[in-house]
Design an enzyme around this catalytic site. Structure first.
Site, PDB file in Angstrom:
ATOM      1  N   ASP A 327       1.341 -12.614  -5.416  1.00  0.00           N
ATOM      2  CA  ASP A 327       0.106 -12.164  -6.062  1.00  0.00           C
ATOM      3  C   ASP A 327       0.288 -12.065  -7.582  1.00  0.00           C
ATOM      4  OD1 ASP A 327       0.444 -11.301  -3.358  1.00  0.00           O
ATOM      5  OD2 ASP A 327      -1.231  -9.912  -3.565  1.00  0.00           O
ATOM      6  N   HIS A 329      -2.946 -11.390  -9.425  1.00  0.00           N
ATOM      7  CA  HIS A 329      -4.020 -10.399  -9.575  1.00  0.00           C
ATOM      8  C   HIS A 329      -4.547 -10.231 -10.998  1.00  0.00           C
ATOM      9  CE1 HIS A 329      -4.926  -8.793  -5.685  1.00  0.00           C
ATOM     10  NE2 HIS A 329      -3.648  -8.564  -5.397  1.00  0.00           N
ATOM     11  N   ASP A 356      -4.205 -14.442  -3.906  1.00  0.00           N
ATOM     12  CA  ASP A 356      -4.553 -13.272  -4.721  1.00  0.00           C
ATOM     13  C   ASP A 356      -4.321 -13.552  -6.201  1.00  0.00           C
ATOM     14  OD1 ASP A 356      -5.290 -12.016  -2.414  1.00  0.00           O
ATOM     15  OD2 ASP A 356      -4.049 -10.241  -2.701  1.00  0.00           O
ATOM     16  N   ASP A 359      -8.896 -10.499  -9.269  1.00  0.00           N
ATOM     17  CA  ASP A 359      -9.203  -9.095  -8.998  1.00  0.00           C
ATOM     18  C   ASP A 359      -8.152  -8.166  -9.603  1.00  0.00           C
ATOM     19  OD1 ASP A 359     -11.612  -9.433  -7.693  1.00  0.00           O
ATOM     20  OD2 ASP A 359     -10.719  -9.522  -5.692  1.00  0.00           O
ATOM     21  N   ARG A 360      -8.602  -6.960  -9.889  1.00  0.00           N
ATOM     22  CA  ARG A 360      -7.800  -5.871 -10.443  1.00  0.00           C
ATOM     23  C   ARG A 360      -7.489  -6.088 -11.919  1.00  0.00           C
ATOM     24  NH1 ARG A 360      -6.808  -2.643  -6.591  1.00  0.00           N
ATOM     25  NH2 ARG A 360      -6.624  -3.320  -4.448  1.00  0.00           N
ATOM     26  N   ASN A 388      -6.357 -12.846   0.562  1.00  0.00           N
ATOM     27  CA  ASN A 388      -7.510 -12.071   1.019  1.00  0.00           C
ATOM     28  C   ASN A 388      -8.451 -11.702  -0.126  1.00  0.00           C
ATOM     29  OD1 ASN A 388      -5.227 -10.247   0.296  1.00  0.00           O
ATOM     30  ND2 ASN A 388      -6.700  -8.630   0.734  1.00  0.00           N
ATOM     31  N   HIS A 389      -7.981 -11.819  -1.385  1.00  0.00           N
ATOM     32  CA  HIS A 389      -8.862 -11.526  -2.521  1.00  0.00           C
ATOM     33  C   HIS A 389      -9.645 -12.744  -2.996  1.00  0.00           C
ATOM     34  CE1 HIS A 389      -8.297  -7.311  -3.846  1.00  0.00           C
ATOM     35  NE2 HIS A 389      -7.252  -7.403  -3.059  1.00  0.00           N
ATOM     36  N   HIS A 465      -0.112 -16.056   2.831  1.00  0.00           N
ATOM     37  CA  HIS A 465      -0.363 -14.896   1.980  1.00  0.00           C
ATOM     38  C   HIS A 465      -0.076 -13.586   2.695  1.00  0.00           C
ATOM     39  CE1 HIS A 465      -1.976 -12.329  -1.083  1.00  0.00           C
ATOM     40  NE2 HIS A 465      -2.697 -11.711  -0.157  1.00  0.00           N
ATOM     41  N   ARG A 513      -4.169  -1.100   6.848  1.00  0.00           N
ATOM     42  CA  ARG A 513      -5.238  -1.460   5.924  1.00  0.00           C
ATOM     43  C   ARG A 513      -6.624  -1.290   6.540  1.00  0.00           C
ATOM     44  NH1 ARG A 513      -3.017  -4.803   1.706  1.00  0.00           N
ATOM     45  NH2 ARG A 513      -0.887  -5.406   2.179  1.00  0.00           N
ATOM     46  N   HIS A 540       1.141 -10.281  -0.607  1.00  0.00           N
ATOM     47  CA  HIS A 540       0.172  -9.316  -0.071  1.00  0.00           C
ATOM     48  C   HIS A 540       0.562  -7.852  -0.261  1.00  0.00           C
ATOM     49  CE1 HIS A 540      -3.329  -8.396   2.311  1.00  0.00           C
ATOM     50  NE2 HIS A 540      -2.694  -8.091   3.429  1.00  0.00           N
TER      51      HIS A 540
END
Length: 614
Positions: A327, A329, A356, A359-360, A388-389, A465, A513, A540
């Site tokens: 990731d 991110h 990923d 995001d963030r 998943n993002h 991932h 999660r 992840h």
């Protein structure tokens, strides 16, 4: 009781007497129970943003309490939701500051719920907060944290009920009031979206506009003019590959690696890595590129990704290194550091970014445009997997949607979503000498006859991932999966690949999660044996050193976003694979030039801001 005893003591008349009295009181004061000491250790770790370690301490404290004969059944805590931002806090202003008596296990489970929220293991947070309420049905902080977990899982109506329960104890709690109001708005918005999508009760409901609009955007490119006064970066916009009709389940090959694409159309102006380097330099100055160029880069990448199978097999170059990143991110400056440490992609220095991307971090657009541009320039030297993002629901919550719309346009965001839908879901790394399973069987049989044991991992490394499905699946089943969907459902093979996590014990369990499963080493071993592979690499999850070997060496997690979200203090890491599939982990520190004036989550949606109020 202790306070009353202290008040009854005569007041010392000198400093010497004061010292003696203090010493005597300390000597006679009862020692704290062991569970209380461990809980305080957990609180300290929480305040240091070491949430995983805090969870371990709260778990230890729970176990200590259950082992303590005659343990207290109530302890004094702060007001309804007050108490600050530590693990024992969790609310906003306006709550009562009067202490009340609460069962110690309610406090411990609630604290662990809060730490799980910070770790985004919302399923575990929901379980812990519910458990806390079993020990004390009038503990507002447990309602508050359960509401936060429910909100993160998209259950706005249930979350609203819990926040209203908080208001029942503390009617003026401003944070709970705000969350109730936002839950109401969210419910109305979800109901409206259901209505216009035809899923609601209205007979007049109209379907939403088509999500995938790449053809419309491509057709509009000639009409998008670049003002002569524009002095920014220029991309070779005349290069726009056609989109051949391809079978998504068929792998294409090249002369260098078992890669994704066969060729690119011949055009007068081809983009190069130098173009990408120039664009990255502009991004580091926090400059945008022209919207026409942004559209063009994503359209070019989309055309190439449409040629990819769902599962891509890649050979490590015989005299090179294959770089595997987890990731990133939205942490663009850390992506730049990865390339500074390991070099830009090339045929002998290829990369796989394992999902990923966005995001963030508040530079997700810059990361997407960089990775997609590199894919266009070097389609067989950079590989991209879906995380998943790379989905609409996560982008709305964690910032990518808002960032796209703020920096470029709504259409740019929908174009990125369409491109995400075509990203492969998994890869298999093969040694440079790889021919086929049949050839490997023959080689292994000959080695066995000669008394030589060949490690199974030399056949291949499975890269995904999230993790593995808990059901027994083959690579062929993954390869045949129709991956082209804007949103990944909460169940099914695609969900397992993008959301699941490993666990130490055998078997399966529901994920912490709240989506997917946790899978044990027995499931990993069964998958590797069936598919004649030797190792699983996944991402992840943030790890303190950027990577972690798990399940007895069957699985490795790699995470490449150092100091994740700006406060976790973890290192990033890259796994560098040699031609025989042996690997070296390369941890790295955060980039020193990351802008301090752009906060993480600068473009996050209102739902995340609700959650961050914890």
């Amino acid at each position: 009781m202790q306070a009353q005893q202290q008040q009854a003591q005569p007041q010392p008349s000198s400093s010497a007497e004061a010292t003696t009295a203090t010493t005597t009181a300390a000597a006679t004061a009862p020692a704290k129970p062991r569970y209380e000491v461990v809980k305080e250790q957990g609180n300290t770790l929480f305040q240091e943003n070491q949430f995983g370690a805090a969870i371990d301490k709260y778990t230890e404290a729970i176990e200590e309490y259950n082992r303590t004969p005659g343990a207290e059944v109530a302890v004094a805590v702060g007001g309804a939701t007050g108490g600050g931002k530590g693990a024992s806090g969790g609310g906003g202003g306006g709550g009562s500051n009067k202490p009340r008596m609460v069962h110690p296990l309610a406090v411990l489970y609630s604290n662990r719920a809060f730490a799980n929220i910070k770790m985004e293991t919302y399923g575990a947070a929901l379980d812990d907060a519910t458990k806390a309420l079993e020990f004390d049905t009038k503990y507002p902080k447990a309602y508050y944290r359960r509401g936060s977990a429910l909100l993160a899982l998209g259950k706005a109506e249930e979350a609203e009920n819990d926040f209203r329960a908080v208001l029942g104890f503390s009617p003026r709690d401003t944070d709970a009031i705000s969350k109730v109001r936002d839950c109401e708005l969210m419910r109305k918005k979800l109901a409206f979206q259901a209505a216009i999508s035809g899923l609601g009760d209205s007979a007049m409901a109209k379907p939403p506009p088509p999500l995938f609009q790449s053809e419309t955007i491509a057709a509009s490119l000639p009409s998008i003019k670049i003002d002569p006064t524009y002095t920014g970066f220029h991309w070779p916009a005349s290069y726009l590959p056609s989109t051949p009709a391809t079978d998504k389940s068929t792998t294409s090959t090249t002369s260098s690696t078992s890669s994704e694409v066969t060729s690119s159309p011949s055009t007068p102006t081809m983009p190069t890595v130098q173009h990408v380097a120039e664009m990255m330099a502009e991004f580091k100055k926090q400059n945008k590129i022209h919207i026409k160029y942004a559209y063009t880069i994503v359209l070019q990448a989309l055309a190439l990704l449409k040629q990819c199978p769902t599962l891509v097999e890649v050979k490590v170059p015989p005299e090179g290194i294959f770089n595997l990143c987890g990731d990133v991110h939205g942490q663009f400056f850390d992506l730049c550091k990865i390339f500074e440490l390991n070099g830009l992609p090339s045929e002998t220095n290829p990369y796989l970014f394992n999902g990923d991307f966005v995001d963030r971090g508040s530079f997700s657009c810059e990361i997407i445009l960089t990775l997609f541009a590199l894919k266009v320039c070097l389609p067989n030297a950079i590989f991209l997997a879906r995380g998943n993002h790379e989905t609409a629901s996560m982008n709305k919550l964690y910032g990518f949607e808002g960032e796209c719309k703020a920096k470029y346009s709504d259409e740019f965001y929908t174009l990125c979503l369409e491109t995400f839908a075509w990203l492969p879901l998994a890869h298999v790394l093969r040694p440079s000498s790889w021919i086929s399973d049949e050839a490997a069987d023959t080689e292994e049989a000959a080695a066995k006859a000669a008394g030589i044991s060949e490690p199974r991992k030399k056949r291949g490394v499975f890269v995904v991932h999230g993790g593995l499905p808990v059901s027994d699946v083959s690579l062929a089943q993954i390869k045949s999966l129709d991956r082209v969907m804007a949103e990944i459902s909460e169940t099914g093979l695609a969900s397992d690949l993008l959301w699941s996590d490993p666990q130490a014990q055998n078997g399966k369990s529901m994920s912490k999660r709240g989506v997917g499963y946790s899978f044990g080493p027995d499931i990993t071993q069964r998958f590797l044996t069936r598919n004649k592979l030797g190792l699983v690499v996944r991402s992840h999850e943030v790890k303190p050193m950027g990577h972690e070997v798990e399940q007895g060496g069957l699985l490795v997690t790699v995470f490449s976003a150092p100091n994740y979200c700006g406060f976790t203090g973890n290192k990033g890491c890259i796994l560098r694979f040699s031609s025989d599939l042996s690997y070296t982990a390369v941890p790295f520190e955060p980039a020193s030039d990351t802008p301090k004036d752009v906060p993480t989550m600068a473009y996050a949606g209102p739902l995340f801001r609700l959650l961050s109020g914890n």
